[in-house]
Structure formats: structure tokens, C-alpha cells
Design an enzyme around this catalytic site. Sequence first.
Site, PDB file in Angstrom:
ATOM      1  N   HIS A  33       7.046  -6.843 -11.697  1.00 59.04           N
ATOM      2  CA  HIS A  33       5.856  -7.277 -12.440  1.00 59.04           C
ATOM      3  C   HIS A  33       4.868  -6.148 -12.721  1.00 59.04           C
ATOM      4  CE1 HIS A  33       2.688  -7.756  -9.202  1.00 59.04           C
ATOM      5  NE2 HIS A  33       3.756  -7.664  -8.450  1.00 59.04           N
TER       6      HIS A  33
ATOM      7  N   GLY B 193       8.112  -6.132  -4.454  1.00 57.69           N
ATOM      8  CA  GLY B 193       7.972  -4.846  -3.777  1.00 57.69           C
ATOM      9  C   GLY B 193       7.687  -5.018  -2.293  1.00 57.69           C
ATOM     10  N   THR B 194       6.902  -6.013  -1.972  1.00 59.42           N
ATOM     11  CA  THR B 194       6.549  -6.267  -0.563  1.00 59.42           C
ATOM     12  C   THR B 194       7.811  -6.515   0.254  1.00 59.42           C
ATOM     13  OG1 THR B 194       4.406  -7.172  -1.182  1.00 59.42           O
ATOM     14  CG2 THR B 194       5.297  -7.862   0.954  1.00 59.42           C
TER      15      THR B 194
ATOM     16  N   THR C  33      20.069 -16.794  -2.911  1.00 60.14           N
ATOM     17  CA  THR C  33      20.616 -16.745  -4.267  1.00 60.14           C
ATOM     18  C   THR C  33      19.729 -15.877  -5.153  1.00 60.14           C
ATOM     19  OG1 THR C  33      21.509 -18.941  -3.925  1.00 60.14           O
ATOM     20  CG2 THR C  33      21.380 -18.182  -6.212  1.00 60.14           C
TER      21      THR C  33
ATOM     22  N   ASN D  99      -1.803   3.409  -5.050  1.00 59.81           N
ATOM     23  CA  ASN D  99      -2.192   2.336  -5.972  1.00 59.81           C
ATOM     24  C   ASN D  99      -3.692   2.249  -6.211  1.00 59.81           C
ATOM     25  OD1 ASN D  99      -1.587   1.532  -3.146  1.00 59.81           O
ATOM     26  ND2 ASN D  99      -2.655  -0.324  -3.722  1.00 59.81           N
TER      27      ASN D  99
ATOM     28  N   GLN E  46       4.132   2.182  -7.981  1.00 58.21           N
ATOM     29  CA  GLN E  46       3.130   2.592  -8.971  1.00 58.21           C
ATOM     30  C   GLN E  46       3.514   3.887  -9.699  1.00 58.21           C
ATOM     31  OE1 GLN E  46       0.688   0.680  -9.875  1.00 58.21           O
ATOM     32  NE2 GLN E  46       0.340  -0.700  -8.146  1.00 58.21           N
TER      33      GLN E  46
ATOM     34  N   SER F  26       9.079  -2.737  -8.177  1.00 60.90           N
ATOM     35  CA  SER F  26       8.613  -4.113  -8.390  1.00 60.90           C
ATOM     36  C   SER F  26       8.571  -4.414  -9.888  1.00 60.90           C
ATOM     37  CB  SER F  26       7.215  -4.270  -7.786  1.00 60.90           C
ATOM     38  OG  SER F  26       6.672  -5.515  -8.139  1.00 60.90           O
TER      39      SER F  26
ATOM     40  N   CYS G 217      -4.925  -6.575  -3.817  1.00 58.62           N
ATOM     41  CA  CYS G 217      -4.636  -7.249  -2.543  1.00 58.62           C
ATOM     42  C   CYS G 217      -5.717  -6.997  -1.508  1.00 58.62           C
ATOM     43  CB  CYS G 217      -3.288  -6.856  -1.992  1.00 58.62           C
ATOM     44  SG  CYS G 217      -2.633  -5.389  -2.676  1.00 58.62           S
TER      45      CYS G 217
HETATM   46  N1  PLP Z   1       3.529  -1.056  -3.183  1.00 60.17           N
HETATM   47  C1  PLP Z   1       2.528  -0.679  -3.979  1.00 60.17           C
HETATM   48  C2  PLP Z   1       2.154   0.752  -4.057  1.00 60.17           C
HETATM   49  C3  PLP Z   1       1.836  -1.640  -4.732  1.00 60.17           C
HETATM   50  O1  PLP Z   1       0.826  -1.254  -5.519  1.00 60.17           O
HETATM   51  C4  PLP Z   1       2.220  -2.990  -4.641  1.00 60.17           C
HETATM   52  C5  PLP Z   1       1.485  -4.031  -5.375  1.00 60.17           C
HETATM   53  O2  PLP Z   1       0.365  -3.844  -5.768  1.00 60.17           O
HETATM   54  C6  PLP Z   1       3.283  -3.324  -3.805  1.00 60.17           C
HETATM   55  C7  PLP Z   1       3.918  -2.327  -3.090  1.00 60.17           C
HETATM   56  C8  PLP Z   1       3.741  -4.730  -3.641  1.00 60.17           C
HETATM   57  O3  PLP Z   1       4.460  -5.157  -4.739  1.00 60.17           O
HETATM   58  P1  PLP Z   1       4.657  -6.714  -5.009  1.00 60.17           P
HETATM   59  O4  PLP Z   1       3.390  -7.227  -5.599  1.00 60.17           O
HETATM   60  O5  PLP Z   1       5.809  -6.792  -5.957  1.00 60.17           O
HETATM   61  O6  PLP Z   1       4.977  -7.348  -3.705  1.00 60.17           O
END
Ligand code: PLP
Length: 400
Positions: free
Chosen positions: A213, A73-74, A253, A158, A188, A211, A344
Site C-alpha cells: 500500500h 510490512g509489519t 491462503t 519513514n 519507504q 509493503s 502510526c
Molecule cells: N516499515 C516502515 C518503514 C513503514 O513506514 C511502515 C508503515 O508505515 C511499515 C514498516 C509497516 O508497513 P505496513 O503498514 O504494511 O504494515
Amino acid sequence: MTTSEHYLDQSATTRPSETALRALNEAPWGNPSSVHRIGLEAAAALKEARAALGKTLGMARLPKDRLIFTSCGTESNNIALLGTAAAKKRDPDNPGTILLSAGEHPSLENPAQLLEKRGYRVIRIPTAGGLLDLDFLRDALENAASPVIFAGFMLVNNETGAVYDVKAAASLVRAKFPDAVIHCDAVQGYLKLKKNRFSPASLGVDTMTLSAHKVHAVRGAGALYMSENVIRRKNIVPVMPGGGQEWGVRSGTENLPAIASFAAAALEGYSELDARLEKTAALRAVLEEGIGRLAEECPGLGLNVPAGEMQPGIASVRLPAIRSETMLNYLSGRGVYVSAGSACSAAAKKKSAALTAFGLRDDEADSVIRVSFDHTNTEEDIRAFLEGLGEGVRSLQRKR
Ligand code: PLP
């Protein structure tokens, strides 16, 4: 996990489902860009995964809209924002305005800060009480000193579980700045709200982050939805040039095993969605009832409840003057796993921007734990948490 352990940190990450793990193991190992049989087999699996995810997003026009696979997601959030900033020639003295909901995840907020240092104007739309302030947004759009090039509104916060009115915000931005890229971080909210609540079309956004995971697939895959509008206008350009995979937007890839796992988990989640939401809502009711009871004997204990809609699987619990970390460690010692704010920000030991934006003072934000759960949890997990919380409050307060 043993039976005496209780994982209530589903917003940090989820355990891959059996289906997701099977898909991971069975994914072709070839490079989807190779043109021999092994490669073609991988390319077909990649195409299938893309279509599967598209289905969960209600994307009927996959060839025109696009779903780009990323690593997480990042990365998707970074590509959306930094790719937009890089797309057009900008006036160095006044390169443009970026709108964000206050308390966005660091994966969008931090690249915005980077652009702020380069002269972009970043306006954060208040989210006090868990509501996206649409009047403030109207005002910001009316008085923007430079054209709005990007507007990012997360679907679900989140840390608080607040669901923002992305649809209303997107339509306000679209009406005033039709060229702006309107982005939604749906990490989320995806497969955690009703079906019609997380599709790009229903929200009216141009780009969307997902994302793997967070939805019971393995780590290593994310996705960025891009609308036909964004593609046609070349409103996003690659920020990581390379071999040109994923239409050049995300070279490298493709991680097919993780992507296959993502697609399998997503399809599974989509087909079971109603039952999953029902189960989560029932667990929420047990949690709320239990917190309500505890609050009667422990003044100061309670929930930070969003004023509007919420994602029921995220609960922000206010503690009576006990630091989040202290409670987290106490609960962890009892086999109950929660987090302090988001995983995080807790790791970075930073104040939670989301909780501050919600309206908490610094000292209040320091005494909050996040409990996040889903259909894989049981009532026993919630009861173990409530029992640990009650005993923790009594014993930790005594020690102070
Ligand atoms: N965006 C939100 C709202 C999230 O809660 C998170 C992860 O906690 C992310 C982005 C980032 O996702 P990833 O861990 O896959 O980089």
C-alpha cells in the site's frame, strides 16, 4: 478527493493506481493450493506476481532466493526477526545479540523489545542527523557479549526520509558474524529510490520487507524476500504454523487479489521509476524553496534535513513552538493532509523514536510535521501546503 484537497501523506499510504485496481478485479478467485483447474489458474497468477516483484528487486535467481507474500510490512518484519530468534536452539541465559538502527519502525522495534524482555541483548545503532553510525556499529560488533543473530537496518527512515548506508552496515556485520540474518526494512525506499538502490543484492542483505500500500497498490499484501543463504541454513522458522503456504514460512491462503494488485503496481512503478523520481525531486525543490522563504519571516521554521542522502518525497518540517497536532488539524481544515511524525506513532500518541534518534529534543519532536509526496502530487499541492503553513504559523502563534 476534490480538486481543493491536497494529499501529502504518501508515506502513510498511497491511492491505488488504475492498473493496481484492474489487477485486483481481474485476479483469479481460486485458492492457489487447490489442484483443480480453478486452483491452478490462481497458482499461475501467484507465480506470475512473484516473478514480477522479483524483477523489480533484480532477482534473477528466484527459485533459490524466495519472495514470501505476507499481509503487510509489519508482518514481514515480525517474521524476519521473531522467525530468526526461534530458528536455533539458544542459550536461555545468553540467547544472542540483535542490532537495529535507532528509530526503526515499530514493526521491528517492538518485536525487538519483546525479545529484549526474553533475555536477548538489543543494541541500537545511533542515527543522529540521519546517518547510521558505522563506527558505533564496528565497536558493537567487536564487543558483542553474545553472537549477533540478527541485524536490521531500514533503508529509508519513514519520518525523516534519511537513507541509511545499509550496504556498508551489512558488510561489517557479515564480516564479523557470517551466520547473522541481515535484514532491511525497505518499505519507504522501494520504488522511491533509483533502481539499483533497493535490491537485496546491491545492499548485501539476507531478508527484505516490502509493503504494497506504499506503492499505489491496495492494502492487504506485503512481501518478505529471503536469500538462498537464509533458506539453506534454516535461519528463519515459521512463527505462525498452519497449512504450509509460502514454503511454510507464512501459512494462510494467499490474498491473491491484493498480491496481483501489488505486482501490477510494482511493475508500473518500476517501469516509470526515473520519471517518477524526477517529478518528486522537482516538487522537493519547490518545497525547499518555499520553506526557505517562509523561514525568513518565521524564525524557528525549517526542515530537519538528513546529513547524508535522503528520499526526496519525505520532508520533516520543524515548526516554531506549535504542536504538530495543532498544525495538522489546521492544515486538515484547509484540505491539506500531512501527518505528525509517522501515522502510526501519531495514532499511538507516543514520542517519535525516529525524531529523538535524529537528535531532536522531546519538545522539538513535538513540533514536527511530516509532508510526504510523490509523482501523483502536483506543484499546486506543495503551494497549497506552503500557503497553509505560512498562514497557520502566523495565526497559531498569535493565539498562543
Ligand atoms: N516499515 C516502515 C518503514 C513503514 O513506514 C511502515 C508503515 O508505515 C511499515 C514498516 C509497516 O508497513 P505496513 O503498514 O504494511 O504494515
